[in-house]
Scaffold this motif. Structure first.
Motif, PDB file in Angstrom:
ATOM      1  N   LEU A 192      45.603  35.262  28.871  1.00 30.20           N
ATOM      2  CA  LEU A 192      46.078  36.474  28.223  1.00 30.20           C
ATOM      3  C   LEU A 192      47.337  37.027  28.887  1.00 30.20           C
ATOM      4  CD1 LEU A 192      42.608  38.147  27.699  1.00 30.20           C
ATOM      5  CD2 LEU A 192      43.958  36.941  26.008  1.00 30.20           C
ATOM      6  N   SER A 193      47.490  36.743  30.168  1.00 28.17           N
ATOM      7  CA  SER A 193      48.659  37.207  30.918  1.00 28.17           C
ATOM      8  C   SER A 193      48.720  36.398  32.205  1.00 28.17           C
ATOM      9  CB  SER A 193      48.514  38.707  31.229  1.00 28.17           C
ATOM     10  OG  SER A 193      47.551  38.914  32.237  1.00 28.17           O
ATOM     11  N   PRO A 194      49.781  36.554  32.992  1.00 24.86           N
ATOM     12  CA  PRO A 194      49.849  35.825  34.265  1.00 24.86           C
ATOM     13  C   PRO A 194      48.720  36.175  35.231  1.00 24.86           C
ATOM     14  CG  PRO A 194      52.004  36.677  33.670  1.00 24.86           C
ATOM     15  CD  PRO A 194      51.016  37.295  32.719  1.00 24.86           C
ATOM     16  N   GLU A 195      48.095  37.354  35.040  1.00 28.38           N
ATOM     17  CA  GLU A 195      47.060  37.814  35.972  1.00 28.38           C
ATOM     18  C   GLU A 195      45.645  37.710  35.421  1.00 28.38           C
ATOM     19  OE1 GLU A 195      47.765  41.662  37.560  1.00 28.38           O
ATOM     20  OE2 GLU A 195      49.727  41.150  38.371  1.00 28.38           O
ATOM     21  N   PHE A 196      45.497  37.872  34.096  1.00 27.55           N
ATOM     22  CA  PHE A 196      44.165  37.907  33.500  1.00 27.55           C
ATOM     23  C   PHE A 196      43.953  36.757  32.514  1.00 27.55           C
ATOM     24  CE2 PHE A 196      44.696  42.161  35.099  1.00 27.55           C
ATOM     25  CZ  PHE A 196      43.420  42.525  35.509  1.00 27.55           C
ATOM     26  N   SER A 197      42.698  36.285  32.471  1.00 24.90           N
ATOM     27  CA  SER A 197      42.369  35.162  31.590  1.00 24.90           C
ATOM     28  C   SER A 197      40.881  35.180  31.232  1.00 24.90           C
ATOM     29  CB  SER A 197      42.731  33.852  32.282  1.00 24.90           C
ATOM     30  OG  SER A 197      42.588  32.769  31.398  1.00 24.90           O
ATOM     31  N   VAL A 198      40.531  34.381  30.236  1.00 27.45           N
ATOM     32  CA  VAL A 198      39.131  34.191  29.848  1.00 27.45           C
ATOM     33  C   VAL A 198      38.721  32.787  30.295  1.00 27.45           C
ATOM     34  CG1 VAL A 198      37.470  34.111  27.952  1.00 27.45           C
ATOM     35  CG2 VAL A 198      39.375  35.735  27.859  1.00 27.45           C
ATOM     36  N   PHE A 199      37.601  32.701  31.020  1.00 25.95           N
ATOM     37  CA  PHE A 199      37.123  31.429  31.558  1.00 25.95           C
ATOM     38  C   PHE A 199      35.694  31.148  31.112  1.00 25.95           C
ATOM     39  CE2 PHE A 199      40.392  32.597  34.612  1.00 25.95           C
ATOM     40  CZ  PHE A 199      41.009  31.395  34.890  1.00 25.95           C
ATOM     41  N   GLU A 200      35.343  29.860  31.113  1.00 30.19           N
ATOM     42  CA  GLU A 200      33.948  29.444  30.967  1.00 30.19           C
ATOM     43  C   GLU A 200      33.515  28.871  32.309  1.00 30.19           C
ATOM     44  OE1 GLU A 200      31.348  27.190  27.663  1.00 30.19           O
ATOM     45  OE2 GLU A 200      32.826  25.910  28.630  1.00 30.19           O
ATOM     46  N   TYR A 256      35.810  37.373  31.515  1.00 25.94           N
ATOM     47  CA  TYR A 256      37.194  37.837  31.442  1.00 25.94           C
ATOM     48  C   TYR A 256      37.502  38.529  32.762  1.00 25.94           C
ATOM     49  CZ  TYR A 256      41.021  41.081  30.531  1.00 25.94           C
ATOM     50  OH  TYR A 256      42.177  41.800  30.619  1.00 25.94           O
ATOM     51  N   GLY A 257      38.651  38.228  33.322  1.00 32.84           N
ATOM     52  CA  GLY A 257      38.968  38.907  34.568  1.00 32.84           C
ATOM     53  C   GLY A 257      40.233  38.412  35.216  1.00 32.84           C
ATOM     54  N   LYS A 258      40.433  38.887  36.424  1.00 34.50           N
ATOM     55  CA  LYS A 258      41.601  38.514  37.216  1.00 34.50           C
ATOM     56  C   LYS A 258      41.484  37.048  37.612  1.00 34.50           C
ATOM     57  CE  LYS A 258      44.287  41.785  39.851  1.00 34.50           C
ATOM     58  NZ  LYS A 258      44.437  42.535  41.082  1.00 34.50           N
ATOM     59  N   ILE A 259      42.527  36.286  37.348  1.00 39.26           N
ATOM     60  CA  ILE A 259      42.510  34.846  37.631  1.00 39.26           C
ATOM     61  C   ILE A 259      42.255  34.595  39.116  1.00 39.26           C
ATOM     62  CG2 ILE A 259      43.911  32.736  37.640  1.00 39.26           C
ATOM     63  CD1 ILE A 259      45.339  33.915  35.125  1.00 39.26           C
ATOM     64  N   GLU A 260      42.907  35.365  39.957  1.00 48.32           N
ATOM     65  CA  GLU A 260      42.747  35.195  41.411  1.00 48.32           C
ATOM     66  C   GLU A 260      41.310  35.445  41.841  1.00 48.32           C
ATOM     67  OE1 GLU A 260      44.578  36.977  45.590  1.00 48.32           O
ATOM     68  OE2 GLU A 260      45.290  37.767  43.665  1.00 48.32           O
ATOM     69  N   SER A 261      40.699  36.487  41.299  1.00 48.25           N
ATOM     70  CA  SER A 261      39.303  36.835  41.654  1.00 48.25           C
ATOM     71  C   SER A 261      38.332  35.769  41.188  1.00 48.25           C
ATOM     72  CB  SER A 261      38.914  38.180  41.046  1.00 48.25           C
ATOM     73  OG  SER A 261      39.716  39.203  41.552  1.00 48.25           O
ATOM     74  N   ILE A 262      38.524  35.304  39.955  1.00 55.88           N
ATOM     75  CA  ILE A 262      37.634  34.277  39.393  1.00 55.88           C
ATOM     76  C   ILE A 262      37.771  32.973  40.170  1.00 55.88           C
ATOM     77  CG2 ILE A 262      37.145  32.860  37.347  1.00 55.88           C
ATOM     78  CD1 ILE A 262      37.951  35.328  35.662  1.00 55.88           C
ATOM     79  N   THR A 263      38.991  32.598  40.510  1.00 56.73           N
ATOM     80  CA  THR A 263      39.227  31.357  41.278  1.00 56.73           C
ATOM     81  C   THR A 263      38.565  31.440  42.648  1.00 56.73           C
ATOM     82  OG1 THR A 263      41.338  31.112  40.152  1.00 56.73           O
ATOM     83  CG2 THR A 263      40.994  29.777  42.107  1.00 56.73           C
ATOM     84  N   LYS A 264      38.706  32.553  43.315  1.00 56.88           N
ATOM     85  CA  LYS A 264      38.068  32.742  44.631  1.00 56.88           C
ATOM     86  C   LYS A 264      36.545  32.710  44.507  1.00 56.88           C
ATOM     87  CE  LYS A 264      41.644  35.412  47.008  1.00 56.88           C
ATOM     88  NZ  LYS A 264      42.009  36.731  47.521  1.00 56.88           N
ATOM     89  N   PHE A 265      36.053  33.361  43.464  1.00 54.08           N
ATOM     90  CA  PHE A 265      34.616  33.436  43.232  1.00 54.08           C
ATOM     91  C   PHE A 265      34.012  32.049  43.004  1.00 54.08           C
ATOM     92  CE2 PHE A 265      31.770  33.378  39.492  1.00 54.08           C
ATOM     93  CZ  PHE A 265      30.616  33.791  40.094  1.00 54.08           C
ATOM     94  N   ILE A 266      34.731  31.183  42.264  1.00 53.15           N
ATOM     95  CA  ILE A 266      34.224  29.853  41.939  1.00 53.15           C
ATOM     96  C   ILE A 266      34.376  28.882  43.107  1.00 53.15           C
ATOM     97  CG2 ILE A 266      34.693  27.817  40.499  1.00 53.15           C
ATOM     98  CD1 ILE A 266      33.040  29.972  39.171  1.00 53.15           C
ATOM     99  N   THR A 267      35.483  28.957  43.811  1.00 55.68           N
ATOM    100  CA  THR A 267      35.737  27.966  44.860  1.00 55.68           C
ATOM    101  C   THR A 267      35.010  28.251  46.160  1.00 55.68           C
ATOM    102  OG1 THR A 267      37.748  29.210  45.440  1.00 55.68           O
ATOM    103  CG2 THR A 267      38.004  27.315  43.968  1.00 55.68           C
ATOM    104  N   LYS A 268      34.301  29.385  46.251  1.00 51.77           N
ATOM    105  CA  LYS A 268      33.554  29.699  47.486  1.00 51.77           C
ATOM    106  C   LYS A 268      32.374  28.775  47.632  1.00 51.77           C
ATOM    107  CE  LYS A 268      34.574  34.527  48.420  1.00 51.77           C
ATOM    108  NZ  LYS A 268      34.060  35.886  48.480  1.00 51.77           N
TER     109      LYS A 268
END
Length: 199
Positions: free
Chosen positions: A125-133, A187-199
């Motif tokens: 949706l933007s450079p910062e926010f996205s929808v992920f599965e 839906y959320g901040k790409i950086e937050s979601i990436t950190k959340f998943i890669t932990k």
């Protein structure tokens, strides 16, 4: 096999009958197969096998009638014997248990290999926010926790939907527990979601 992926047995049976008979029945339940990568692969294989089996059986039937045109009784006996064999095999509990055990082992390996990719981008949706599965597995830090306990909202992550196979939870509540095998649309901040998943 679909039951192993978390789909309710009655729904799995109905969808398999639909696939094998090429009736093309479209229901909301069919989305549970289309939206799940493992179920989609099972359905694709069954479609191909079904087409090949039907073509083979029709060819064999015409060949038998052509070769034994004067003796249709032989054709009838062979077809009846084949049908009795299929019924006997599908009713035998020992054979079914063995088949289910082998199928389960193969599927679990396949599911684990697919789970290597635990996150897919659905919409930027933007450079910062996205929808992920996100696919929740046993290694996930939020497994067996409620959404409130996960503190996703505090990390700018909103859960839009949870697909459990047997049920779909749209806009799940804070006391909803996250389970192994859940597919979460977030839906959320790409950086937050990436950190959340890669932990």
């Amino acid at each position: 096999m679909l039951k192993i992926t978390g789909l309710e047995l009655s729904k799995a049976r109905f969808q398999i009958i639909s696939i094998l008979t090429h009736t093309g029945i479209t229901t909301r339940e069919s989305e549970l197969i289309v939206q799940h990568p493992v179920r989609r692969r099972i359905a694709s294989i069954l479609m191909i096998v079904s087409y090949l089996a039907q073509a083979t059986l029709i060819t064999l039937l015409f060949d038998m009638i052509y070769r034994n045109g004067n003796n249709l009784f032989v054709v009838f006996i062979v077809l009846s014997g084949f049908l009795i064999f299929i019924i006997a095999v599908t009713r035998n509990k020992f054979i079914l248990e063995k088949f289910e055990s082998i199928a389960e082992k193969i599927l679990i390996k396949r599911i684990k290999s697919i789970k290597g990719s635990r996150i897919d981008t659905i919409l930027n949706l933007s450079p910062e926010f996205s929808v992920f599965e996100i696919l929740i597995d046993e290694k996930s830090q939020i497994c067996n926790k409620t959404l409130r306990e996960t503190k996703l909202k505090e990390n700018y992550i909103q859960v839009l939907k949870i697909d459990r196979g047997s049920e779909i939870l749209d806009f799940p509540k804070a006391d909803t527990q996250v389970l192994i095998g859940d597919r979460m649309i977030v839906y959320g901040k790409i950086e937050s979601i990436t950190k959340f998943i890669t932990k």
